[in-house]
Design an enzyme around this catalytic site. Structure first.
Site, mmCIF file in Angstrom:
data_model
loop_
_atom_site.group_PDB
_atom_site.id
_atom_site.type_symbol
_atom_site.label_atom_id
_atom_site.label_comp_id
_atom_site.label_asym_id
_atom_site.label_seq_id
_atom_site.Cartn_x
_atom_site.Cartn_y
_atom_site.Cartn_z
ATOM 1 N N SER A 71 -109.672 -15.088 -47.834
ATOM 2 C CA SER A 71 -110.220 -14.934 -46.533
ATOM 3 C C SER A 71 -111.357 -16.104 -46.488
ATOM 4 O O SER A 71 -111.900 -16.637 -45.528
ATOM 5 C CB SER A 71 -111.307 -13.962 -46.356
ATOM 6 N N LYS A 74 -110.457 -18.362 -43.883
ATOM 7 C CA LYS A 74 -110.581 -18.216 -42.254
ATOM 8 C C LYS A 74 -111.871 -19.464 -41.786
ATOM 9 O O LYS A 74 -111.696 -19.738 -40.742
ATOM 10 C CB LYS A 74 -111.547 -17.046 -42.234
ATOM 11 N N TYR A 196 -100.970 -16.159 -40.747
ATOM 12 C CA TYR A 196 -102.260 -15.495 -41.469
ATOM 13 C C TYR A 196 -102.068 -15.370 -42.991
ATOM 14 O O TYR A 196 -103.016 -15.956 -43.522
ATOM 15 C CB TYR A 196 -102.687 -14.364 -40.569
ATOM 16 N N TYR A 248 -119.043 -10.027 -44.867
ATOM 17 C CA TYR A 248 -118.422 -8.872 -44.409
ATOM 18 C C TYR A 248 -119.641 -8.001 -44.026
ATOM 19 O O TYR A 248 -120.603 -8.447 -43.910
ATOM 20 C CB TYR A 248 -117.260 -8.082 -45.401
ATOM 21 N N VAL A 266 -111.103 -11.833 -51.133
ATOM 22 C CA VAL A 266 -110.828 -10.917 -52.143
ATOM 23 C C VAL A 266 -109.968 -11.624 -53.186
ATOM 24 O O VAL A 266 -109.567 -10.683 -54.310
ATOM 25 C CB VAL A 266 -109.979 -9.632 -51.285
HETATM 26 N N1 GLN Z 1 -105.404 -11.545 -47.154
HETATM 27 C C1 GLN Z 1 -106.662 -10.577 -47.118
HETATM 28 C C2 GLN Z 1 -106.280 -9.563 -46.140
HETATM 29 O O1 GLN Z 1 -105.805 -9.933 -45.150
HETATM 30 C C3 GLN Z 1 -107.802 -11.308 -46.639
HETATM 31 C C4 GLN Z 1 -108.850 -10.511 -46.700
HETATM 32 C C5 GLN Z 1 -110.090 -10.835 -47.690
HETATM 33 O O2 GLN Z 1 -110.204 -11.693 -48.414
HETATM 34 N N2 GLN Z 1 -111.361 -10.105 -47.477
HETATM 35 O O3 GLN Z 1 -106.526 -8.291 -46.373
#
Ligand code: GLN
Length: 313
Positions: A71, A74, A196, A248, A266
């Site tokens: 993430s 992003k 994505y 988050y 993650v």
């Molecule tokens: N690739 C992960 C997902 O889409 C990214 C989520 C994350 O790092 N929180 O669920």
């Protein structure tokens, strides 16, 4: 003096000390396993880097080992989309904390397919759609952008992680199709998901990440250079979103205890922006229930406390 070993800087010593303390913590949490390729990573990796705006970089542990940025990607997608799409982007994604898990679907239905912010999965999928619709080759535009920012032409996406995300990406697909049904996805869903998943699968080290995001600590100008990455207002906006939504559903607690714009992934990475100073990046794969890394949180929190770093001081 030539031949004299360089003394480690105070910051480097501090990082080493914090890293050792993090290593002693109980083995709480586990690697993300809903993306099977991530579950294979050695959970004992531990690294931290600080890139200061004058170009100095301090490291400890596995700070130069590439890992799945997940993430954290992003941020890169958002900055590129803000530069290319401009204001209309904010018609399609909002700037409010979600108060829900990063991959939650409920709120999206109530709110007619407009995601709360660009750092939850739904929001990042809208941003991915903006990039896919804007560029003829969005994945290559994004990776070039990241390589330039990090000054590292070797950065790439990990094929195994990319494939693993594709195969196990049903929830993200559900988010994308739901938004498409509300006309908030313009391109074809499979193309958007492909972008994505690709961006989530990019591998970078703590050093790459800290250096590549220095512009956020420097009003949009890359640290140690005069390269304008984005305007000051965009840097301000990204930092504001990171402060309210980057961790988050633990963003409030992180602001309360640390007080720095930050983003987790993650893969266990965590970047924190310290305006006018630099960027911290920590990595340790074991996650807590919010999807944030236990030890990365500990390391960034401790470093911020020791150095008195907070935007609210
Ligand atoms: N690739 C992960 C997902 O889409 C990214 C989520 C994350 O790092 N929180 O669920």
């Amino acid at each position: 003096m030539e031949g004299t070993p360089q003394r480690p800087s105070h910051t480097a010593e501090l990082l080493q000390d914090i890293l050792e303390r993090a290593r002693q913590l109980p083995d709480e949490g586990r690697c993300a396993d809903y993306i099977p390729a991530l579950a294979k990573v050695n959970p004992d990796y531990l690294g931290i880097a600080v890139a200061e705006l004058d170009g100095r970089v301090h490291i400890a542990g596995d700070a130069q080992v590439p890992f799945s940025i997940q993430s954290i990607s992003k941020i890169f997608g958002l900055v590129l989309a803000m530069e290319r799409v401009g204001e209309p982007l904010w018609q399609r994604v909002r700037m409010e904390p979600s108060g829900q898990a990063f991959n939650s679907i409920m709120q999206l239905e109530w709110e007619h397919g407009i995601p709360r912010n660009p750092f939850i999965n739904a929001g990042a999928i809208v941003v991915a759609d903006a990039l896919v619709s804007h560029f003829s080759a969005s994945r290559s535009a994004l990776i070039q952008f990241i390589r330039q920012l990090a000054n590292n032409p070797l950065i790439h996406a990990d094929d195994e992680v990319w494939e693993s995300e594709r195969v196990h990406g049903n929830r993200n697909a559900a988010l994308a199709y739901l938004m498409k049904s509300f006309d908030n996805i313009q391109s074809e869903v499979p193309a958007v998901l492909d972008h994505y998943f690709y961006q989530c699968a990019i591998s970078m080290s703590c050093v790459d990440l800290a250096q590549s995001l220095s512009f956020l600590a420097n009003k949009g100008v890359r640290g140690g250079s005069s390269d304008v990455v984005c305007d000051q207002r965009s840097a301000h906006r990204v930092n504001a979103l990171l402060s309210t939504s980057g961790m988050y559903d633990q963003s409030g607690e992180f602001a309360f205890t640390v007080g720095l714009p930050a983003k987790s992934g993650v893969g266990g990475g965590l970047v924190a922006v310290v305006p006018d100073y630099g960027v911290i990046c920590a990595w340790s794969p074991r996650l807590n229930s919010y999807g944030n890394s236990h030890r990365s949180m500990f390391m960034v929190t401790t470093l911020a406390e020791e150095l008195g770093l907070s935007v609210y001081n």
